[in-house]
Write a protein that holds these residues in place. Structure first.
Motif, PDB file in Angstrom:
ATOM      1  N   MET A  53       0.935  -0.797   0.320  1.00 11.89           N
ATOM      2  CA  MET A  53       0.208   0.049  -0.078  1.00 11.89           C
ATOM      3  C   MET A  53       1.006   0.922  -0.261  1.00 11.89           C
ATOM      4  SD  MET A  53      -3.355  -0.537  -0.138  1.00 11.89           S
ATOM      5  CE  MET A  53      -3.514   1.021   0.607  1.00 11.89           C
ATOM      6  N   TRP A  54       2.010   1.177   0.203  1.00 14.28           N
ATOM      7  CA  TRP A  54       2.600   2.633   0.027  1.00 14.28           C
ATOM      8  C   TRP A  54       3.413   3.009  -0.740  1.00 14.28           C
ATOM      9  CZ3 TRP A  54       7.804   3.978  -2.117  1.00 14.28           C
ATOM     10  CH2 TRP A  54       7.757   5.563  -1.479  1.00 14.28           C
ATOM     11  N   TYR A  55       3.180   1.910  -1.980  1.00 16.08           N
ATOM     12  CA  TYR A  55       3.077   2.214  -3.779  1.00 16.08           C
ATOM     13  C   TYR A  55       1.972   3.085  -3.763  1.00 16.08           C
ATOM     14  CZ  TYR A  55       6.701  -1.155  -3.585  1.00 16.08           C
ATOM     15  OH  TYR A  55       8.429  -1.460  -2.619  1.00 16.08           O
ATOM     16  N   LEU A  56       0.959   2.763  -3.315  1.00 14.55           N
ATOM     17  CA  LEU A  56      -0.285   3.828  -3.731  1.00 14.55           C
ATOM     18  C   LEU A  56      -0.668   4.964  -3.012  1.00 14.55           C
ATOM     19  CD1 LEU A  56      -2.156   0.405  -3.803  1.00 14.55           C
ATOM     20  CD2 LEU A  56      -1.352   1.805  -5.932  1.00 14.55           C
ATOM     21  N   ARG A  57       0.085   4.809  -1.212  1.00 13.46           N
ATOM     22  CA  ARG A  57      -0.324   6.161  -0.777  1.00 13.46           C
ATOM     23  C   ARG A  57       0.732   7.093  -2.203  1.00 13.46           C
ATOM     24  NH1 ARG A  57       1.031   2.816   3.825  1.00 13.46           N
ATOM     25  NH2 ARG A  57      -0.868   2.281   4.565  1.00 13.46           N
ATOM     26  N   TYR A  58       1.788   6.886  -2.603  1.00 14.06           N
ATOM     27  CA  TYR A  58       2.503   7.697  -3.158  1.00 14.06           C
ATOM     28  C   TYR A  58       1.395   8.512  -4.135  1.00 14.06           C
ATOM     29  CZ  TYR A  58       6.005   9.991  -6.092  1.00 14.06           C
ATOM     30  OH  TYR A  58       6.505  10.866  -6.936  1.00 14.06           O
ATOM     31  N   CYS A  59       0.523   7.665  -4.756  1.00 13.90           N
ATOM     32  CA  CYS A  59       0.035   8.214  -5.409  1.00 13.90           C
ATOM     33  C   CYS A  59      -1.859   8.812  -5.313  1.00 13.90           C
ATOM     34  CB  CYS A  59      -0.435   7.232  -6.593  1.00 13.90           C
ATOM     35  SG  CYS A  59       0.988   6.612  -7.742  1.00 13.90           S
ATOM     36  N   GLY A  60      -1.681   8.964  -3.747  1.00 10.24           N
ATOM     37  CA  GLY A  60      -3.187   9.124  -3.162  1.00 10.24           C
ATOM     38  C   GLY A  60      -4.154   8.375  -3.637  1.00 10.24           C
ATOM     39  N   VAL A  61      -3.470   6.898  -3.111  1.00 11.87           N
ATOM     40  CA  VAL A  61      -4.927   5.988  -3.115  1.00 11.87           C
ATOM     41  C   VAL A  61      -4.816   5.592  -1.618  1.00 11.87           C
ATOM     42  CG1 VAL A  61      -5.936   3.134  -4.399  1.00 11.87           C
ATOM     43  CG2 VAL A  61      -4.409   5.053  -5.274  1.00 11.87           C
ATOM     44  N   PHE A  62      -5.911   5.675  -0.768  1.00  7.58           N
ATOM     45  CA  PHE A  62      -5.820   5.224   0.139  1.00  7.58           C
ATOM     46  C   PHE A  62      -7.176   4.471   0.149  1.00  7.58           C
ATOM     47  CE2 PHE A  62      -3.677   9.219   0.184  1.00  7.58           C
ATOM     48  CZ  PHE A  62      -2.214   8.374   1.909  1.00  7.58           C
ATOM     49  N   ARG A  63      -7.443   3.404   1.378  1.00  9.64           N
ATOM     50  CA  ARG A  63      -8.734   2.253   1.174  1.00  9.64           C
ATOM     51  C   ARG A  63      -9.688   3.462   1.832  1.00  9.64           C
ATOM     52  NH1 ARG A  63     -10.756  -2.516   2.208  1.00  9.64           N
ATOM     53  NH2 ARG A  63      -8.863  -3.560   1.457  1.00  9.64           N
ATOM     54  N   GLU A  64      -9.605   4.324   2.683  1.00 11.32           N
ATOM     55  CA  GLU A  64     -10.143   4.969   3.346  1.00 11.32           C
ATOM     56  C   GLU A  64     -10.177   6.559   3.130  1.00 11.32           C
ATOM     57  OE1 GLU A  64      -8.120   3.235   5.204  1.00 11.32           O
ATOM     58  OE2 GLU A  64     -10.626   1.510   5.916  1.00 11.32           O
ATOM     59  N   LYS A  65     -11.093   7.067   2.015  1.00  9.28           N
ATOM     60  CA  LYS A  65     -10.989   8.372   2.010  1.00  9.28           C
ATOM     61  C   LYS A  65     -10.643   9.417   2.583  1.00  9.28           C
ATOM     62  CE  LYS A  65     -14.024   7.370  -2.183  1.00  9.28           C
ATOM     63  NZ  LYS A  65     -15.814   7.307  -2.731  1.00  9.28           N
ATOM     64  N   SER A  66      -9.602  10.501   2.211  1.00  6.33           N
ATOM     65  CA  SER A  66      -9.458  11.446   2.601  1.00  6.33           C
ATOM     66  C   SER A  66      -9.307  12.817   1.766  1.00  6.33           C
ATOM     67  CB  SER A  66      -8.417  11.522   3.092  1.00  6.33           C
ATOM     68  OG  SER A  66      -6.870  10.958   2.244  1.00  6.33           O
ATOM     69  N   ALA A  67      -9.574  13.570   2.278  1.00  3.48           N
ATOM     70  CA  ALA A  67      -9.072  15.476   1.861  1.00  3.48           C
ATOM     71  C   ALA A  67      -7.382  15.199   1.004  1.00  3.48           C
ATOM     72  CB  ALA A  67      -9.685  16.007   2.035  1.00  3.48           C
ATOM     73  N   LEU A  68      -6.740  14.658   1.581  1.00  5.61           N
ATOM     74  CA  LEU A  68      -5.358  14.779   1.136  1.00  5.61           C
ATOM     75  C   LEU A  68      -5.255  13.869   0.127  1.00  5.61           C
ATOM     76  CD1 LEU A  68      -2.913  16.282   1.269  1.00  5.61           C
ATOM     77  CD2 LEU A  68      -2.239  14.765   3.324  1.00  5.61           C
ATOM     78  N   GLY A  69      -5.599  12.878   0.537  1.00  7.84           N
ATOM     79  CA  GLY A  69      -5.752  11.591  -0.703  1.00  7.84           C
ATOM     80  C   GLY A  69      -6.236  11.428  -1.731  1.00  7.84           C
ATOM     81  N   GLY A  70      -7.945  12.877  -1.838  1.00  9.74           N
ATOM     82  CA  GLY A  70      -8.098  12.910  -3.258  1.00  9.74           C
ATOM     83  C   GLY A  70      -7.391  13.817  -3.453  1.00  9.74           C
ATOM     84  N   ILE A  71      -7.070  14.658  -2.966  1.00  9.62           N
ATOM     85  CA  ILE A  71      -6.533  16.292  -3.631  1.00  9.62           C
ATOM     86  C   ILE A  71      -4.907  15.469  -4.410  1.00  9.62           C
ATOM     87  CG2 ILE A  71      -4.174  18.212  -3.088  1.00  9.62           C
ATOM     88  CD1 ILE A  71      -6.636  19.095  -1.535  1.00  9.62           C
ATOM     89  N   ARG A  72      -4.196  14.669  -3.868  1.00  6.07           N
ATOM     90  CA  ARG A  72      -2.612  13.551  -4.704  1.00  6.07           C
ATOM     91  C   ARG A  72      -3.579  12.423  -5.207  1.00  6.07           C
ATOM     92  NH1 ARG A  72       2.058  14.191  -5.897  1.00  6.07           N
ATOM     93  NH2 ARG A  72       3.022  12.150  -6.233  1.00  6.07           N
ATOM     94  N   LEU A  73      -5.072  12.190  -5.744  1.00  8.96           N
ATOM     95  CA  LEU A  73      -5.020  11.378  -6.656  1.00  8.96           C
ATOM     96  C   LEU A  73      -5.243  12.327  -7.723  1.00  8.96           C
ATOM     97  CD1 LEU A  73      -5.401   7.879  -6.845  1.00  8.96           C
ATOM     98  CD2 LEU A  73      -8.323   9.379  -6.626  1.00  8.96           C
ATOM     99  N   SER A  74      -5.879  13.736  -7.371  1.00 13.09           N
ATOM    100  CA  SER A  74      -5.556  14.440  -8.601  1.00 13.09           C
ATOM    101  C   SER A  74      -4.703  14.529  -9.158  1.00 13.09           C
ATOM    102  CB  SER A  74      -7.726  15.260  -7.825  1.00 13.09           C
ATOM    103  OG  SER A  74      -8.357  14.989  -7.326  1.00 13.09           O
TER     104      SER A  74
END
Length: 351
Positions: free
Chosen positions: A1-22
């Motif tokens: 999951m660390w690799y995915l977190r770098y790209c903003g992918v989290f199991r639980e949605k968050s504002a920070l994760g959504g921004i990084r994903l975008s």
């Protein structure tokens, strides 16, 4: 999951994760557009087009995989949870098969990511070395980016932005591709193990016994659950399979041409490493696609090899329906392209 977190992918949605994903999606799309513009700018220079096509293809494949995390993250995590729940039905002996598969794929992920990162860092290091060489040869500072870009980035600030943008896109492409590919590989391996367990259970049922109907009901329900998961899995990965295998054939043709042009230069190493990583991705999908295809068909053989002839007429009728369903294999495909070993052979040989 660390690799995915770098790209903003989290199991639980968050504002920070959504921004990084975008931001990640934006970086990949912009990179693809810049590579396309570069190709159109040099449309009359075939050699220069061939420089940009491999990176464009890699980016497009990464976007096709990132599509899952952007539009269907809940479906992917639900699929993974369903596979975990289904594994809990297995006996302690059978659970060892899944644990060994998990341990193997943990190692596979490390090897995959390490080899892909080496390829990416090789491109970055080559650009730095090339920039230093050109600066020394011309007697002034010259900047070189890892990939081709349509704009002039010789200004220090513009180069810094371009270089960071390029490095970020390289790491994103690697982490996205590696995560999706190893995820598919582990899920497909689990499917194969489930089909093997179903074959054993069908063969273990004594259809002459009084409990045969109840035992058959359990195995049929197990088979049905596995088939439903297979359908969800193949639907989720269909776009990835289609674009990966289609674009891989284009990429191998271009890299083959470049091999001839740069045969006696260090650039051959870069081309060979990129070709290896892309072919490895195709192998993962085609190998596991063939394994699921074959093992799903073997369920029908396992039913036929049981003592079905000793079963009551009602049970025999039920078994005929089971065989008919098992004779329809699990096909991993995207559009008109099937992910099987014969397809891989066609991609590799270019016909």
């Amino acid at each position: 999951m660390w690799y995915l977190r770098y790209c903003g992918v989290f199991r639980e949605k968050s504002a920070l994760g959504g921004i990084r994903l975008s931001v990640c999606l934006g970086v990949l799309v912009v990179f693809m557009l810049l590579q396309s513009i570069y190709i159109f700018q040099h449309v009359h220079h075939f050699a220069m087009i061939c420089d940009a096509i491999p990176t464009l293809v890699v980016c497009m494949v990464a976007i096709s995989k990132f599509y899952i995390f952007v539009f269907h993250p809940a479906a992917l995590f639900a699929l993974i949870d369903s596979f975990k729940a289904l594994q809990q039905r297995a006996s302690r002996e059978d659970l060892l098969l899944f644990r060994r598969s998990g341990a193997f794929h943990a190692k596979l992920t490390k090897i995959y990511m390490t080899s892909a990162l080496i390829v990416g860092w090789f491109y970055i290091l080559s650009a730095i070395v090339s920039g230093i060489s050109r600066s020394l040869a011309e007697g002034r500072v010259r900047f070189v980016a890892p990939m081709a870009f349509p704009h002039n980035y010789q200004h220090p600030l513009m180069f810094a932005l371009t270089f960071l943008f390029n490095c970020d896109s390289i790491h994103m492409s690697i982490f996205i591709s590696g995560s999706v590919d190893t995820c598919f590989s582990e899920l497909a391996t689990s499917v194969t193990i489930h089909f093997q367990l179903i074959q054993r259970q069908f063969q273990a049922v004594d259809f002459a016994a009084r409990t045969a109907e109840d035992e058959l009901e359990v195995v049929v329900a197990y088979h049905k659950d596995v088939l439903q998961l297979c359908l969800a899995m193949t639907n989720l990965f269909q776009y990835t399979v289609f674009y990966l295998l289609l674009l891989d054939s284009v990429l191998l043709c271009v890299i083959g041409y470049q091999f001839v042009i740069f045969m006696n230069t260090p650039r051959v190493l870069m081309l060979a490493s990129m070709a290896f990583v892309m072919v490895l991705q195709a192998v993962i999908y085609c190998y596991h696609g063939s394994m699921m295809y074959d093992e799903s068909l073997k369920v029908a053989d396992a039913i036929y090899q049981s003592n079905w002839c000793e079963a009551p007429p009602a049970v025999q009728k039920r078994l005929r329906f089971c065989i008919m369903r098992a004779q329809k294999p699990i096909v991993t495909k995207g559009g008109f392209i099937k992910a099987t070993l014969p397809t891989l052979k066609k991609v590799w040989l270019g016909h």
